[in-house]
Design an enzyme around this catalytic site. Structure first.
Site, PDB file in Angstrom:
ATOM      1  N   TYR A 269      15.165  25.974 -41.229  1.00 35.73           N
ATOM      2  CA  TYR A 269      14.682  26.964 -42.206  1.00 35.73           C
ATOM      3  C   TYR A 269      13.370  27.614 -41.792  1.00 35.73           C
ATOM      4  CZ  TYR A 269      18.405  25.460 -45.152  1.00 35.73           C
ATOM      5  OH  TYR A 269      19.653  25.196 -45.620  1.00 35.73           O
TER       6      TYR A 269
ATOM      7  N   LYS B 200      21.240  12.613 -39.380  1.00 36.09           N
ATOM      8  CA  LYS B 200      22.333  12.613 -38.401  1.00 36.09           C
ATOM      9  C   LYS B 200      21.738  12.166 -37.062  1.00 36.09           C
ATOM     10  CE  LYS B 200      26.603  13.758 -37.297  1.00 36.09           C
ATOM     11  NZ  LYS B 200      27.758  13.007 -37.783  1.00 36.09           N
TER      12      LYS B 200
ATOM     13  N   ASP C  62      26.986  12.699 -42.693  1.00 32.80           N
ATOM     14  CA  ASP C  62      28.383  12.949 -43.071  1.00 32.80           C
ATOM     15  C   ASP C  62      28.889  11.838 -43.989  1.00 32.80           C
ATOM     16  OD1 ASP C  62      28.100  11.354 -40.845  1.00 32.80           O
ATOM     17  OD2 ASP C  62      29.646  12.321 -39.642  1.00 32.80           O
TER      18      ASP C  62
ATOM     19  N   ASP D 297      20.212  20.847 -48.425  1.00 31.09           N
ATOM     20  CA  ASP D 297      20.803  22.073 -48.964  1.00 31.09           C
ATOM     21  C   ASP D 297      22.300  21.846 -49.218  1.00 31.09           C
ATOM     22  OD1 ASP D 297      21.285  24.661 -49.715  1.00 31.09           O
ATOM     23  OD2 ASP D 297      20.725  25.576 -47.813  1.00 31.09           O
TER      24      ASP D 297
HETATM   25  O1  LIG Z   1      17.496  31.352 -49.916  1.00 34.53           O
HETATM   26  C1  LIG Z   1      18.710  31.354 -49.751  1.00 34.53           C
HETATM   27  O2  LIG Z   1      19.360  32.368 -49.520  1.00 34.53           O
HETATM   28  C2  LIG Z   1      19.492  30.105 -49.839  1.00 34.53           C
HETATM   29  C3  LIG Z   1      18.683  28.924 -50.273  1.00 34.53           C
HETATM   30  C4  LIG Z   1      19.531  27.819 -50.657  1.00 34.53           C
HETATM   31  O3  LIG Z   1      20.717  27.766 -50.461  1.00 34.53           O
HETATM   32  C5  LIG Z   1      18.920  26.700 -51.352  1.00 34.53           C
HETATM   33  O4  LIG Z   1      17.707  26.609 -51.454  1.00 34.53           O
HETATM   34  O5  LIG Z   1      19.657  25.826 -51.808  1.00 34.53           O
HETATM   35 MG   LIG Z   2      21.623  25.956 -51.201  1.00 34.81          MG
END
Ligand SMILES: O=C(O)CCC(=O)C(=O)O
Ligand SMILES: [Mg+2]
Ligand SMILES: NC(=O)C1=CN([C@@H]2O[C@H](COP(=O)(O)OP(=O)(O)OC[C@H]3O[C@@H](n4cnc5c(N)ncnc54)[C@H](OP(=O)(O)O)[C@@H]3O)[C@@H](O)[C@H]2O)C=CC1
Length: 474
Positions: free
Chosen positions: A161, A238, A339, A363
């Site tokens: 990210y 992982k 997983d 996420d």
């Molecule tokens: O910022 C985004 O487009 C996705 C962020 C996301 O999926 C989340 O924080 O769960």
């Molecule tokens: Mg998300």
């Protein structure tokens, strides 16, 4: 503070921070971002519920002064083309410390990078906290959704990210591939003759010790506040495939818990060693090692020695403080491969409590866990740093439903519940969960829950009607 196009409310006071904890006045100013897409529907419904809960709980003694700020599409309308994240909005969040937001759009494959991620990085909101808990009567694709009660602690600032990527075919990607193939990979013997395909795009996945440990520290502090039976922290990774990023997250996690929380925790492996000695007081180090490592007999002498040394070290270090069953009263820290945890939360949900994850795994996992307890309409979240917090749902803007007054505000409402709890306004928070639970139990629900109920609820409530039903049940 002077702003270009926004004005804070004329009444209210600032939330301040001391040692990472918010100090909240009775009339705090809280900036909010309406959000894109379904934010149009979700925010007004949610604000109605927040205000009604605070009014009912405190009878006017406490009140939130909402401060509307702009990010996303609304910001472009107000500040001009491409002004998705205006300085005004950043300054307001910095000034007032606690904010709440609706979802914001991130176009796939190009254009702006995520505004949601940008806010987390700008304010160093390093812990993304996403509880997934079942409310009675919520329809679920699972037979026993009530067994799931987990809190995902997702590292929120690094991993992929960070957004350090180079497009396939770009000059920098080509240079980097050449450097890797001709210099860095051959210079690292463990990589053998591996080569990066010449037509690859490249992304970087940084996982730092500081970032991992501050996340695990927060997860552990949260575990200490939970009832004994839920005092468990699982490090999700992982590491079998990505040893120096995901594997390091696990190792740094264990390092942190066994140093900073030594008196309060036991690791799963330590519990096996202690348990073996409790069952068999005269057990030898080697027999203990054999029992904790099923493949022990096939190991090289070196590795066997290492495991025996580990057993010895654990017994010397913590037998006094943790032995004879004392470890059963401590926070259990274990780790699971990513997983496998997706499978485990479905097959053995009640064996888990706090799941500490890196950014990407968290996420994925938070959407999957939300599905078990009723879907994304029931998935709240908080982005927490040491001097700022922004509350938001797990889901996105669900564009196909935008403006139709139909989506479930439950996720944003429960994010508000998290915000009220963070502020110490438990009575108002409890009213919202009470109202939400009662509405669901009474089959007063929006389309997402209505279609899964048996028999289906027809017609479902609108988003705004659901909010009003919740208030009725306070
Ligand atoms: O910022 C985004 O487009 C996705 C962020 C996301 O999926 C989340 O924080 O769960
Ligand atoms: Mg998300
Ligand atoms: N923090 C944030 O602001 C986030 C932003 N995003 C962004 O949102 C945009 C859309 O992403 P997308 O992949 O469609 O994912 P979304 O999470 O927005 O929506 C996916 C599906 O989840 C269900 N859903 C979402 N919200 C609700 C709700 N409140 N009530 C009921 N059901 C809901 C809907 O399912 P169904 O149609 O089956 O009923 C919806 O179609 C993208 O730009 C993405 O980047 C994504 C995640 C987080």
């Amino acid at each position: 503070m002077t702003y270009e196009k926004i004005a804070p409310p004329t009444t209210g006071a600032k939330i301040t921070f001391q040692n990472g904890e918010p100090i909240v006045p009775d009339n705090p100013i809280i900036p909010y971002i309406r959000g894109d897409g379904t934010g149009i529907d979700l925010w007004p419904a949610s604000q109605l519920v927040f205000d009604a809960a605070v009014e009912k709980a405190y009878g006017g003694k406490r009140q939130i002064s909402w401060f509307k700020i702009f990010v996303g599409d609304e910001a472009c309308d107000t500040y001009g083309t491409y002004q998705y994240l205006p300085d005004d909005s950043l300054a307001a969040i910095k000034e007032y410390g606690v904010a709440i937001k609706g979802p914001l759009t991130t176009p796939i494959g190009g254009g702006i990078r995520s505004l949601n991620v940008a806010l987390r990085q700008i304010f160093d909101l390093y812990a993304c906290v996403r509880p997934c808990k079942y409310y009675a009567g919520t329809p679920s694709p699972h037979r026993t959704p009530e067994k799931l009660d987990v809190i995902i602690y997702r590292e929120n600032t690094e991993d992929i990210y960070l957004g350090i990527e180079w497009k396939q075919g770009s000059e920098t990607a080509d240079r980097l591939i050449k450097l890797l193939n001709e210099d860095l990979i051959p210079g690292t013997p463990e990589h053998g003759k591996k080569q990066i395909p010449l037509d690859a795009g490249i992304g970087i996945k940084p996982i730092s010790k500081k970032g991992s440990q501050r996340l695990v520290r927060r997860a552990m502090k949260h575990a200490l506040r939970l009832p004994k039976a839920k005092q468990m922290v699982t490090l999700v990774h992982k590491g079998n495939i990505m040893k120096y990023t995901e594997g390091a997250f696990r190792d740094w996690g264990y390092e942190l818990v066994t140093s900073e929380f030594r008196a309060e925790c036991v690791t799963e492996r330590e519990s096996w060693i202690l348990g073996n000695k409790e069952r068999q007081p005269d057990i030898t180090l080697e027999e203990n090692a054999r029992q904790i490592d099923p493949g022990y007999n096939a190991l090289t002498a070196d590795k066997k020695e290492k495991i025996c040394a580990e057993v010895k070290e654990v017994l010397e270090a913590i037998w006094e403080t943790h032995g004879n069953g004392q470890w059963k009263e401590k926070i259990m820290v274990n780790d699971r491969i990513a997983d496998s945890i997706f499978q485990q939360i479905q097959t053995r949900p009640d064996e888990y409590s706090i799941l500490a994850t890196m950014n990407l795994n968290g996420d994925y996992l938070s959407d999957a866990a939300a599905a078990i307890v009723g879907g994304l309409g029931m998935g709240p979240g908080a982005n927490i740093g040491d001097e700022c917090a922004i509350f938001e749902a797990t889901h996105g803007t669900a564009p196909k439903h935008a403006g139709l007054d139909r989506v479930n505000p439950g996720s944003l409402l429960l994010s508000g519940v998290m915000m009220l709890e963070y502020m110490g306004w438990q009575e108002a928070a409890d009213l919202i969960t009470k109202g939400l639970s009662a509405a669901i139990a009474n089959r007063e629900v929006t389309y997402d829950l209505a279609r899964m109920m048996e028999p289906p609820v027809e017609p479902p409530l609108k988003c705004s009607e659901f909010a009003k039903a919740i208030i009725q049940h306070f």
